[in-house]
Design a protein around this motif. Sequence first.
Motif, PDB file in Angstrom:
ATOM      1  N   HIS A   1       0.804  -1.222   0.000  1.00 50.98           N
ATOM      2  CA  HIS A   1       0.000   0.000   0.000  1.00 50.98           C
ATOM      3  C   HIS A   1       0.840   1.277   0.000  1.00 50.98           C
ATOM      4  O   HIS A   1       0.288   2.382   0.073  1.00 50.98           O
TER       5      HIS A   1
ATOM      6  N   THR B   1       1.115   3.897   9.031  1.00 54.91           N
ATOM      7  CA  THR B   1       1.700   5.224   8.890  1.00 54.91           C
ATOM      8  C   THR B   1       2.953   5.125   8.026  1.00 54.91           C
ATOM      9  O   THR B   1       3.711   4.152   8.109  1.00 54.91           O
TER      10      THR B   1
ATOM     11  N   GLN C   1       1.877  10.268   6.279  1.00 48.59           N
ATOM     12  CA  GLN C   1       0.469   9.986   6.042  1.00 48.59           C
ATOM     13  C   GLN C   1       0.032   8.746   6.799  1.00 48.59           C
ATOM     14  O   GLN C   1       0.850   7.922   7.226  1.00 48.59           O
TER      15      GLN C   1
ATOM     16  N   ALA D   1      -2.525   5.440   6.158  1.00 46.75           N
ATOM     17  CA  ALA D   1      -3.325   4.660   5.217  1.00 46.75           C
ATOM     18  C   ALA D   1      -4.340   3.830   6.001  1.00 46.75           C
ATOM     19  O   ALA D   1      -3.985   3.151   6.974  1.00 46.75           O
TER      20      ALA D   1
ATOM     21  N   LEU E   1      -7.532  -0.502   0.371  1.00 46.49           N
ATOM     22  CA  LEU E   1      -7.295   0.868   0.816  1.00 46.49           C
ATOM     23  C   LEU E   1      -8.581   1.677   0.695  1.00 46.49           C
ATOM     24  O   LEU E   1      -9.168   1.781  -0.388  1.00 46.49           O
TER      25      LEU E   1
ATOM     26  N   ILE F   1      -6.643   7.889   2.843  1.00 48.52           N
ATOM     27  CA  ILE F   1      -5.420   8.302   3.523  1.00 48.52           C
ATOM     28  C   ILE F   1      -5.650   9.673   4.161  1.00 48.52           C
ATOM     29  O   ILE F   1      -6.533  10.429   3.740  1.00 48.52           O
TER      30      ILE F   1
ATOM     31  N   THR G   1      -3.055  12.897   5.226  1.00 46.44           N
ATOM     32  CA  THR G   1      -1.676  13.348   5.083  1.00 46.44           C
ATOM     33  C   THR G   1      -1.354  14.498   6.030  1.00 46.44           C
ATOM     34  O   THR G   1      -2.249  15.210   6.493  1.00 46.44           O
TER      35      THR G   1
ATOM     36  N   THR H   1       1.372  10.292  -3.991  1.00 44.93           N
ATOM     37  CA  THR H   1       1.469  11.396  -3.043  1.00 44.93           C
ATOM     38  C   THR H   1       2.521  12.382  -3.517  1.00 44.93           C
ATOM     39  O   THR H   1       3.328  12.072  -4.393  1.00 44.93           O
TER      40      THR H   1
END
Length: 369
Positions: A41, A99, A124, A126, A138, A141, A143, A183
């Motif tokens: 992930h 994390t 971030q 998840a 998933l 998220i 951030t 990201t």
Amino acid sequence: MVRKKVFLVVIGAIAAILVGSLTHFKVIAQSPTDLDLAVYHAPIHYQDTDSTKYRGDYITRFDYDSDWRGTNNWDNLQFPLNAHAYYSVAETCTHWFITYSFFHPQDWTDIPFDQEHENDLEGQLAIVRKDGSTFGKLEGIVTVFHTDFYSYTPSGSPLLNGAENIDGTLTMSSYNGSLHPLTAQEAKGHGLKAWPYTGDFQGASNEDGIIYYPSKTTAEVPASANDRNVQYLLLDVFAPSGVWQHQLDEASLSSSSALTFASWGTFKGDSSGGCGDGTPTCSTNSANAPWGWDDSNDGSVYKGEMALDPAHLTDVYFDGLGTFDTTYIRNRFIQNLRDRGYNSANLPQGWPTQLNLNSLIGKLKNQCL
């Protein structure tokens, strides 16, 4: 002849029992390791770079200079900056919470009258539902962008706005057999959001930036500030002699006695090595670990909960969670604090006043019912 017949009958009965048992046997998939889960992930990470001091925008590990002293990381930027990111996994009966954090030795600026500081760690959370597949799904998220958190969900996610609004849709890309969120981090200050919501780098050939890809084995150094394929090695926060171990070892020390941390969740950092030279100012002790991350205006979610109590943060930030467990069958942060003898009457030095450690310890359980 009679004995042979009896023997055959007995064998047949045993076989029937075994066959009957097999019809009720359910194959349970083996749980993934935390590293496998984290790699599956992990983000494909777009790092904006600035030509004024592009090495200040490379990601690496805290001890990239072969020591754990927080006050010389700004000074040692000449060391090799092999790409790393930290991860941790907490688990409830319904979800994994992972994390990820990206370390830079400098949070720097070339803007007059701005501020910079030694060390920088932003990242971030998840949120992964345990849907019966090996690695789960998933769902979203959150951030860290300096002192604000931003939320994103992939297309098709059931998550809805809760106490905080969802800030955008995650772009997903296939890499090494799984879909990864994209990201992005700014140059200089390194605030992190989903791609392409921050920074000036979206991957175009005429833009300055690095694209980092997750790896279980390889930590590459970018060939230049415009490298489009650099592997970053995932490091377990809980690894022996790692960053969490150093926090635990220094949790009761004063800032003057500690090497790595100035207080709970905050790295040491000073103005040596040129931090603040010229017109910028240099702030000290200004970078936070995941258990020190804080959004300045998210109400009932307190400092450090993204790592320490991610289920609570998720429960507050989102609606549409469906079946959702807020207690932990695994949470090394809380377990290690408890095992070290910390509780609400014996707190680590600098522990956030709003976060009740006894309540956190009460969220641990042995198994799912």
